[in-house]
Design a protein around this motif. Sequence first.
Motif, mmCIF file in Angstrom:
data_model
loop_
_atom_site.group_PDB
_atom_site.id
_atom_site.type_symbol
_atom_site.label_atom_id
_atom_site.label_comp_id
_atom_site.label_asym_id
_atom_site.label_seq_id
_atom_site.Cartn_x
_atom_site.Cartn_y
_atom_site.Cartn_z
ATOM 1 N N GLU A 29 0.843 -1.200 0.000
ATOM 2 C CA GLU A 29 0.000 0.000 0.000
ATOM 3 C C GLU A 29 0.876 1.247 0.000
ATOM 4 N N PHE A 30 0.501 2.219 -0.853
ATOM 5 C CA PHE A 30 1.310 3.438 -0.973
ATOM 6 C C PHE A 30 0.623 4.675 -0.410
ATOM 7 N N LEU A 31 -0.536 4.488 0.259
ATOM 8 C CA LEU A 31 -1.228 5.681 0.770
ATOM 9 C C LEU A 31 -0.364 6.392 1.799
ATOM 10 N N GLU A 90 -0.671 9.006 5.185
ATOM 11 C CA GLU A 90 -1.666 9.448 6.158
ATOM 12 C C GLU A 90 -1.990 10.920 5.932
ATOM 13 N N LYS A 109 8.178 -1.667 -2.550
ATOM 14 C CA LYS A 109 7.588 -0.872 -1.459
ATOM 15 C C LYS A 109 8.688 -0.296 -0.574
ATOM 16 N N PHE A 134 8.308 16.460 -2.207
ATOM 17 C CA PHE A 134 9.171 15.878 -1.163
ATOM 18 C C PHE A 134 10.523 16.561 -1.064
ATOM 19 N N GLN A 144 10.550 19.491 0.893
ATOM 20 C CA GLN A 144 10.241 20.468 1.931
ATOM 21 C C GLN A 144 11.141 20.184 3.133
ATOM 22 N N SER A 151 12.555 20.299 6.813
ATOM 23 C CA SER A 151 11.738 20.300 8.033
ATOM 24 C C SER A 151 12.600 19.905 9.221
ATOM 25 N N PHE A 183 11.796 13.946 9.214
ATOM 26 C CA PHE A 183 10.600 13.152 8.887
ATOM 27 C C PHE A 183 10.220 12.268 10.065
ATOM 28 N N GLY A 184 8.916 12.016 10.182
ATOM 29 C CA GLY A 184 8.411 11.088 11.194
ATOM 30 C C GLY A 184 7.459 10.111 10.528
ATOM 31 N N CYS A 199 6.317 4.698 9.010
ATOM 32 C CA CYS A 199 6.863 3.899 7.898
ATOM 33 C C CYS A 199 8.322 4.160 7.554
ATOM 34 N N PHE A 200 8.695 5.427 7.344
ATOM 35 C CA PHE A 200 10.010 5.692 6.738
ATOM 36 C C PHE A 200 11.150 5.050 7.526
ATOM 37 N N PHE A 250 2.786 13.651 13.469
ATOM 38 C CA PHE A 250 4.013 13.612 12.651
ATOM 39 C C PHE A 250 3.885 14.403 11.361
ATOM 40 N N LYS A 251 2.650 14.750 10.992
ATOM 41 C CA LYS A 251 2.394 15.642 9.858
ATOM 42 C C LYS A 251 0.976 16.169 10.026
ATOM 43 N N ARG A 254 8.770 23.919 10.608
ATOM 44 C CA ARG A 254 8.090 23.488 9.384
ATOM 45 C C ARG A 254 8.108 24.533 8.282
#
Length: 464
Positions: free
Chosen positions: A160-162, A164, A219, A264, A266, A268, A271-272, A275-276, A337-338, A442
């Motif tokens: 899955e690539f969705l 949040e 993935k 991608f 930006q 900051s 990242f949180g 997944c990453f 986280f975002k 941010r």
Amino acid sequence: MTIKNICCLGAGYVGGPTCSVIALKCPEIKVTVADLSKERIAQWNSDKLPIYEPGLDEVVKTCRGRNLFFSNDISGSILEADLIFISVNTPTKITGNGKGRAADLKYVESAARLIADVAQSNKIVVEKSTVPVRAAESIANILIANQKPGVTYQILSNPEFLAEGTAVTDLLSADRVLIGGEDTKEGRAAVEELCSIYEHWIPRTKIVTMNTWSSELSKLAANAMLAQRISSINSLSAVCEATGADVSEVARAVGLDSRIGSKFLQSSVGFGGSCFQKDILNLVYICECLNLPEVAAYWQQVIDMNEYQKHRFTTKIVESCFNTLSGKKICILGFAFKKNTGDTRESPAIHVAKTLLDEGASIKIYDPKVDKEQIDEDLTNPYVCENPEDFRKRIAIYTDPYAASNGCHAIVVCTEWDEFIHLDYKKIYGNMMKPAYIFDGRKILDHQALINMGYHVQTIGKKL
Ligand code: NAD
Ligand code: UDX
């Protein structure tokens, strides 16, 4: 076989939205999302869903009770399903071999064992969770070792690539749907069955099929390369701060090259998200196991740069406040986280809050979607602090940003919620201790306007 009944094991951030959209687009298919957690299922069946995702409430309201069901009856759901998604969590192992890096497949394994126990008819088992390469083989081994006469399985990979915060739109108009399967007559037929579900709303040209191992690795590769872009621009933000260049201008100039693209980039606080970090650590571990230390070191650097960025940001806060936070009050705006999610997993705000607390500050937190209980759990669990009572005394959680900032020495923006852009910073300035500081992690605020109001402003990748 035509799929009439789908079951999904795991009613989390992926299983819930994915199956809700499948139910919306395939009204003739019964979709049951099953989970071990009674609380989570009760929330999915209530007016307050367990996760916040723009647009999700409407989809669930349309389908729930029609062809979408949330249930704790896992065995019953498996029994009647033609196709089963495994969408359980695959966290980083915290003990044993590969601890801190390898993916913990215990939930995937338990799901596979349950399917093997319960199934009385042929099943297509779809690995939706993000897993190490060749995990499908382990699932197949469990299913085949426990196979009942007359029951056959096909195992597919369908990562899955969705993202949040945009899950519903990502699912409705996916860049691509990826399906990996075995190159046998039965394997190809199973791939076609899954394709036919997505074809209800995704053009066939965007449904990509390939071998199972390529699909699994794709993935991990996609997440690693997305995170790598953030670490790359964040590394350059340090150069900008040291030279007078502005990282937003650099990102714009670089992103205008159509070979690079603008997304991608930006810069900051780091990242949180769930997944990453987990998926890159998993990739690093796989590379080490394959005796590819140079490749492992290359990807590890993406994580190391992210740690460096979080550390650089909090160091800047401490140094600006005369190198001591003892007795100072700091307001944290944003804990998720975002933006557009209430999820705090691996949120950089946790690192920021912990560092400020370790330095002796009291912190006042406001986030529009994160519950008080979640923040408390994130900042007082044994992985974060040794003395939870000490931390608790110095943490206050607010439902209003003005109350949170009242009497503070500094404001730290940790999440890019739109509402933070439009706060009345003049009014806030009037109620803060002076000198009043803002640290924009941010890059969403109008820094010149804040300076004109009297604030001392610091941000990422730009000397102010
Ligand atoms: P989650 O923790 O939100 O949900 C997982 C759910 O699985 C939990 O509710 C848990 O109770 C349930 N579960 C565990 N074992 C079970 C079992 N045997 N039977 C039934 N339910 C069981 O996790 P998530 O964020 O939805 O992620 C799921 C998978 O999808 C992970 O592998 C993750 O890496 C991957 N993924 C996540 C995202 C994301 O944005 N969160 C995006 C893409 C892929
Ligand atoms: C990510 C992937 O985008 C998604 O495809 C995958 O299925 C799951 O992991 P997610 O973690 O939900 O999705 O959110 P994402 O939008 O990727 O953001 C991850 C983190 O990177 C957030 O903390 C975000 O604020 C940060 N980020 C993102 C940046 O710092 N800069 C950017 O330019 C983009």
